[in-house]
Design an enzyme around this catalytic site. Structure first.
Site, short mmCIF file in Angstrom:
data_model
loop_
_atom_site.label_atom_id
_atom_site.label_comp_id
_atom_site.label_asym_id
_atom_site.label_seq_id
_atom_site.Cartn_x
_atom_site.Cartn_y
_atom_site.Cartn_z
N GLU A 1 0.84 -1.21 0.00
CA GLU A 1 0.00 0.00 0.00
C GLU A 1 0.87 1.26 0.00
OE1 GLU A 1 -2.89 -0.44 -0.82
OE2 GLU A 1 -3.19 -2.52 -0.25
N ASP B 1 3.59 -4.75 -5.40
CA ASP B 1 3.99 -6.06 -4.86
C ASP B 1 5.50 -6.16 -4.73
OD1 ASP B 1 1.47 -7.11 -4.53
OD2 ASP B 1 1.47 -8.27 -6.38
ZN LIG Z 1 -2.75 -2.70 -4.59
#
Ligand SMILES: [Zn+2]
Length: 710
Positions: A548, A612
């Site tokens: 995030e 990621d």
């Molecule tokens: Zn995301």
């Protein structure tokens, strides 16, 4: 998404229109509808033999599950199979699901908790609190299947009557306004959004929309599968009209008219990938300019009919859509427009009408588009409906039962550790100049976080919930949210509001708010386990936090400054280097195959994949830093080093199975890569992974062309 599904998902869907929140996963869908443009989840655990997940029990998921692994595989050869092989083998997709993974497992576990709360709340007891009464009555309306079935399509009659009465183009416009107020997304979208250049204030926003299939490409692609889908869609519309009482011949003609009209809308629609670029969503103009651009929409009357605050400026996303659709308002017959509105009204309401409507909706949306075999048990759909419609009411008993203060404290410490790691990472980048680093650090400094649930709960006291009036209840709850959003035009941005309900298994970064948000629903195993060691938790929720945070610096987030405004803070050379590095990521993921000959779209998934890769990198940095202070973290446990546990803990969050239909749908519409590639795509870029598992040069899990952004 239909309006009622949107009601279920709460305001998060609305935000997608012009300024998408950036989610962790394509999550928690389904609900009453099983119909959306997006996939489903939930249902049974491996231990449960039944084909239907309706009445089975899902155990609380485990973090770092040795039983999930397939140790016959070399981790350097296929780390996903190594970490998740047995889980995937032992957890076939339940028949009422189209996708089944750890997210779904946890979402289903949460849904059971909500189920118990709602069963109790739906008992007509004078001692119920107003909140419990509201959610209990909504759930009760939904569960009364006999009453719902007895009414057939009657609850939709007032809406259909209003559409049938349209006699002029002006009435067409006012009826679209009426449908929008009920959350029916006919033709285009309208609502409040933060101003891209002054994020502290919300402005009016109109956006492209109006399609019934999941993406414009479904109308325009010429391959055999797309042609088949269009034919099935026309048949589906036809069947719905027959259910409304039309003759099969008339229904067929009407369905073809809708296909023709929506195809024209699709041609006017900007592609998903282009819409990722904030500059393509940045078209503020005077209302008079919009009126001149697309006079046939009669925007002045439309805005007046909506009845929100008055305004003189509006963001148009994108102008092209309105310009291209403008002539259609005149050239398409009034009869066809009415048919189109009737379709979107019934499409949205179908999951809340009698069984034939529910089934026909499921046959196309759930079964054909997503590959689910069986409709979800009614209680599941009703729990999800209530969560979507009154989420911050239902969230109150949910957090009382599940979320303790100690969870919040440990989570806060992890967020701090991850923010510190990202700060260190920024300073250590060899490709970025000090000038841009300073700006990146300032943006990071400005990121705030929200954990668990809102400080102040939304007040639903004005929403009338009448037991026995399911569609009416859903419409009133939806209308409340639509109105609430509309009333924000011209108002300051409220960063304390949440875009997800507390039980949601997901997380998000919000670019204009520059904050990261973690609902209570995700702060459980396999993401966050208070009984697990730090290595496992940094691999789980630590990577999620890192993900995030990195969204603030992905292909979209990097174009916003710390105050949430669209503003360039990069030197030109650094931006070029960033683009080169993200292109590496786009090419890498674009080479992965989702199903058959369908590849992932490397540009559509770029932000998520960047997040990621950055997330796992900085979570591991944070773990190393924690271990430097506390040597016990580095102990080998259950035969695995701390780093190995970190990577396995990370991979096991993404164990999943999905139907080929869902794999295809997601590849075309979802900005997230499937679990398999979220794992493989990141570890093959990460030199620490190769070290942790002693992978030899040339191993499949070592990319010859490793990408590195953050
Ligand atoms: Zn995301």
């Amino acid at each position: 998404m239909t309006n009622l599904q949107k009601a279920k998902r709460g305001k998060t869907m609305r935000c997608k229109r012009a300024l998408p929140l950036v989610f962790l996963g394509s999550l928690a869908l389904g609900a009453l509808a099983q119909s959306g443009a997006a996939p489903e989840k939930k249902a049974a655990h491996a231990a449960v033999k039944s084909a239907s997940a309706g009445d089975t029990t899902v155990a609380q998921p485990k973090s770092f599950d040795l039983g999930a692994m397939d140790k016959t595989v070399d981790p350097c050869d296929d780390f996903y199979q190594y970490s998740c092989g047995n889980w995937r083998k032992n957890n076939p997709i339940p028949s009422d699901q189209s996708r089944w993974g750890r997210f779904n497992e946890l979402a289903e576990y949460n849904r059971q908790i909500l189920h118990q709360i709602l069963e109790k709340a739906s008992v007509n007891d004078p001692k119920r609190s107003p909140v419990m009464q509201k959610v209990g009555d909504m759930y009760g309306s939904c569960m009364d299947e006999t009453a719902v079935n007895a009414k057939g399509a009657a609850p939709l009659k007032p809406v259909l009557k209003r559409i049938a009465a349209i006699k002029t183009k002006a009435q067409l416009v006012s009826t679209i306004a009426y449908l929008h107020s009920l959350g029916v997304p006919a033709l285009f979208g309208f609502g409040a959004q933060p101003d891209l250049h002054n994020a502290s204030t919300l402005i009016a926003n109109v956006g492209q929309g109006g399609l019934g299939l999941p993406d414009r490409d479904y109308y325009l692609a010429t391959d055999a599968k797309s042609q088949e889908t269009r034919q099935k869609y026309v048949e589906h519309i036809s069947k719905m009209f027959v259910l409304l009482g039309d003759t099969p011949e008339a229904a067929k003609t009407e369905a073809q008219a809708i296909m023709a009209l929506e195809t024209k809308l699709a041609e006017a629609t900007t592609e998903r990938v282009k819409m990722r670029d904030p500059k393509n969503r940045d078209h503020k103009m005077a209302v008079t300019e919009l009126t001149a651009l697309a006079p046939n929409f009669q925007f002045a009357s439309f805005f007046a009919a909506r009845g929100g605050p008055s305004f003189t400026e509006v963001n148009v996303v994108p102008p092209d859509f309105f310009q291209k659709v403008n002539p259609l308002i005149d050239s398409v017959s009034l009869a066809d427009w009415k048919t189109y509105l009737r379709w979107h009204a019934v499409r949205g309401a179908a999951p809340l009408l009698s069984q034939p409507f529910v089934e026909e909706n499921f046959n196309f949306q759930g079964k054909y588009l997503n590959g689910a075999k069986e409709l979800q048990a009614r209680w599941k759909r009703c729990v999800q409906l209530t969560d979507g419609a009154l989420g911050e009411a239902l969230g109150q008993p949910y957090v009382q039962e599940t979320f303790g203060p100690e969870g919040k404290q440990r989570m806060l410490r992890m967020v701090n550790a991850l923010e510190e790691a990202l700060g260190d990472d920024i300073q250590s980048l060899d490709w970025m100049t000090p000038e841009t680093k300073k700006q990146a650090a300032a943006k990071l400094q400005a990121i705030s976080n929200k954990i668990g649930y809102p400080d102040q709960w939304r007040d639903y006291s004005t929403v009338v919930i009448k037991r026995g009036d399911l569609l009416g209840d859903a419409q009133r709850a939806r209308a409340f949210e639509v109105k609430r959003n509309l009333n924000k035009i011209g108002q300051p941005l409220d960063k304390k509001e949440w875009g997800m309900t507390p039980p949601t298994v997901n997380a998000y970064y919000n670019p204009p708010e520059n904050n990261i948000n973690f609902p209570a629903g995700i702060l459980q195993p396999p993401f966050f386990d208070k009984n697990a060691d730090d290595a496992v938790n940094f691999g789980g929720i630590g990577v999620v936090i890192g993900h995030e945070l990195t969204h603030g610096f992905d292909d979209q987030g990097s174009k916003y400054s710390g105050d949430g405004n669209l503003k360039n803070w990069w030197t030109e050379a650094d931006r070029q280097e960033f683009d080169k590095r993200t292109t590496c990521v786009a090419d890498e993921y674009g080479s992965f195959i989702a199903v058959d000959d369908v590849h992932l779209n490397g540009r559509l998934t770029l932000g998520e994949n960047t997040a990621d890769n950055g997330g796992i990198h900085i979570a591991l940095m944070a773990l190393h830093k924690a271990a430097a202070k506390d040597a016990s973290i580095n102990q080998t446990k259950e035969g695995f080093t701390a780093e190995q546990r970190f990577f396995i803990g990370f991979a096991q969050v993404w164990c999943e199975n999905h139907t080929p239909e869902t794999a295809r749908l997601l590849a075309k519409t979802d900005p997230h890569s499937p679990g398999q590639y979220r794992v493989i795509g990141t570890v093959e870029n990460n030199p620490d992974f190769a070290k942790a598992f002693n992978c030899k040069p040339g191993s499949k899990m070592i990319s010859a062309n490793a990408c590195h952004v953050w």
